[in-house]
Design an enzyme around this catalytic site. Structure first.
Site, PDB file in Angstrom:
ATOM      1  N   LEU A  85     -37.778  33.823  17.643  1.00  0.00           N
ATOM      2  CA  LEU A  85     -38.155  33.001  16.502  1.00  0.00           C
ATOM      3  C   LEU A  85     -39.580  33.347  16.083  1.00  0.00           C
ATOM      4  O   LEU A  85     -40.452  33.536  16.939  1.00  0.00           O
ATOM      5  CB  LEU A  85     -38.094  31.516  16.889  1.00  0.00           C
ATOM      6  CG  LEU A  85     -38.322  30.530  15.737  1.00  0.00           C
ATOM      7  CD1 LEU A  85     -37.103  30.496  14.824  1.00  0.00           C
ATOM      8  CD2 LEU A  85     -38.643  29.150  16.267  1.00  0.00           C
ATOM      9  N   TYR A 117     -33.442  23.728  11.109  1.00  0.00           N
ATOM     10  CA  TYR A 117     -34.438  22.676  11.300  1.00  0.00           C
ATOM     11  C   TYR A 117     -35.812  23.295  11.454  1.00  0.00           C
ATOM     12  O   TYR A 117     -35.964  24.517  11.614  1.00  0.00           O
ATOM     13  CB  TYR A 117     -34.104  21.823  12.520  1.00  0.00           C
ATOM     14  CG  TYR A 117     -34.413  22.488  13.843  1.00  0.00           C
ATOM     15  CD1 TYR A 117     -35.563  22.146  14.559  1.00  0.00           C
ATOM     16  CD2 TYR A 117     -33.564  23.449  14.394  1.00  0.00           C
ATOM     17  CE1 TYR A 117     -35.848  22.746  15.770  1.00  0.00           C
ATOM     18  CE2 TYR A 117     -33.847  24.058  15.600  1.00  0.00           C
ATOM     19  CZ  TYR A 117     -34.993  23.705  16.289  1.00  0.00           C
ATOM     20  OH  TYR A 117     -35.291  24.318  17.487  1.00  0.00           O
ATOM     21  N   LYS A 154     -34.017  29.430  12.668  1.00  0.00           N
ATOM     22  CA  LYS A 154     -34.168  28.186  13.434  1.00  0.00           C
ATOM     23  C   LYS A 154     -32.952  27.299  13.181  1.00  0.00           C
ATOM     24  O   LYS A 154     -33.020  26.277  12.492  1.00  0.00           O
ATOM     25  CB  LYS A 154     -35.477  27.487  13.061  1.00  0.00           C
ATOM     26  CG  LYS A 154     -36.028  26.577  14.161  1.00  0.00           C
ATOM     27  CD  LYS A 154     -37.470  26.240  13.899  1.00  0.00           C
ATOM     28  CE  LYS A 154     -38.029  25.237  14.914  1.00  0.00           C
ATOM     29  NZ  LYS A 154     -38.110  25.778  16.272  1.00  0.00           N
ATOM     30  N   GLU A 167     -38.099  35.445  24.561  1.00  0.00           N
ATOM     31  CA  GLU A 167     -38.873  34.222  24.333  1.00  0.00           C
ATOM     32  C   GLU A 167     -38.429  33.181  25.337  1.00  0.00           C
ATOM     33  O   GLU A 167     -37.652  33.478  26.250  1.00  0.00           O
ATOM     34  CB  GLU A 167     -38.666  33.723  22.901  1.00  0.00           C
ATOM     35  CG  GLU A 167     -37.221  33.418  22.541  1.00  0.00           C
ATOM     36  CD  GLU A 167     -37.052  33.004  21.080  1.00  0.00           C
ATOM     37  OE1 GLU A 167     -38.062  32.883  20.366  1.00  0.00           O
ATOM     38  OE2 GLU A 167     -35.890  32.798  20.665  1.00  0.00           O
TER      39      GLU A 167
END
Length: 282
Positions: A201, A33, A145, A177
């Site tokens: 990411l 996504y 993702k 992250e």
């Protein structure tokens, strides 16, 4: 329309959309996504999001039956169907629809989904976030993702239950992250963020914070930092498409940041100016 859902050409209100039971996203989270925000019906950094979306598909062997140009045109057209142009824009593709089986046929036709709903961004830059840290037990596909977000869901819920805003992941004390954001620091005038590898990411806001820091004359460093280095930094910054440059005031109950407000404000002003310029109507 107040909100919108799209699935393989069908368009309805979000609450009315039905997805086939055998969509592989249902059984395996087998898909990817991307998401951004729109102002005045203009999706922010759309090209970057499309590039990342197509890269994510390639990394898990999904062969789309649509081009980047076709998806761009679809998203732009869907934005025009909403009552407001200020939107949260989400799009995903699953591998397709088939009887549950871990293996898949190369001939499966991917399922494309989109949803949009009103969004109100807060770029006042006044709020500072409160975070918690947690060991990063996610798998090694963090640079893709994917729809596989159970660890992120559980970590986010743990933070929410404590009245906190986000979670900072670390692996053996190396900060990676957040549950749904990137995290960076300002230290001694240097903008530092983790390098792009399989632990994080490639965030779009992260990319532009690096570019804006360089434009402002800051030194930049893409290099790992530890939890202790984060706690000692002059500023801690959380970034995502919906929160481009959010400063942090507390991590694990310990006060952090607030020691370089001038550079922080310069960075916020620069990236917010970019946002408003890109999404203004001529």
């Amino acid at each position: 329309m107040e909100d919108l859902a799209y699935y393989n050409g069908k368009i309805t209100r979000l609450s009315e959309m039905m997805v086939p039971f055998n969509d592989r996203s249902h059984f395996f989270g087998d898909g990817v996504y991307d998401a951004s925000v729109a102002r005045n019906g203009i999706i922010f950094k759309l090209e970057d999001h499309l590039d990342r979306f197509f890269n994510s598909m390639a990394l898990i062997d999904i062969q789309p039956d649509f081009t980047k140009d076709e998806l761009r045109e679809l998203l732009q057209a869907l934005c025009q169907k909403l009552d407001t142009g200020d939107l949260f824009v989400y799009f995903q593709v699953s591998r397709g629809t088939a009887i549950r089986n871990h293996s898949y046929a190369q001939t499966l036709k991917p399922n494309l989904s989109v949803y949009m709903l009103p969004w109100t961004g807060d770029f006042s830059s006044q709020k500072r976030l409160k975070l918690m840290t947690t060991p990063d037990h996610r798998f090694e596909f963090c640079h893709i993702k994917t729809l596989n977000l159970l660890p992120n869901v559980l970590a986010s819920q743990a933070a929410t239950s404590q009245g906190l805003d986000e979670v900072v992941y670390h692996r053996d004390q190396r900060v990676t992250e957040c549950a749904h954001s990137n995290i960076s620091i300002l230290i001694n005038g240097v903008f530092q963020t983790a390098p792009l590898d399989h632990w994080i990411l490639p965030g779009i806001a992260r990319k532009y914070l690096l570019l804006m820091s360089q434009a402002l004359g800051f030194d930049v460093l893409e290099h790992p930092f530890t939890v202790e280095e984060m706690l000692a930094a002059d500023e801690v910054i959380v970034s995502s498409s919906g929160s481009l440059c959010a400063p942090v005031s507390e991590i694990d109950g310990r006060a952090v940041g607030g020691r370089d407000p001038e550079r922080l404000q310069q960075l916020q002003d620069k990236i917010y100016q970019d946002f408003f310029k890109e999404t203004d109507i001529d």
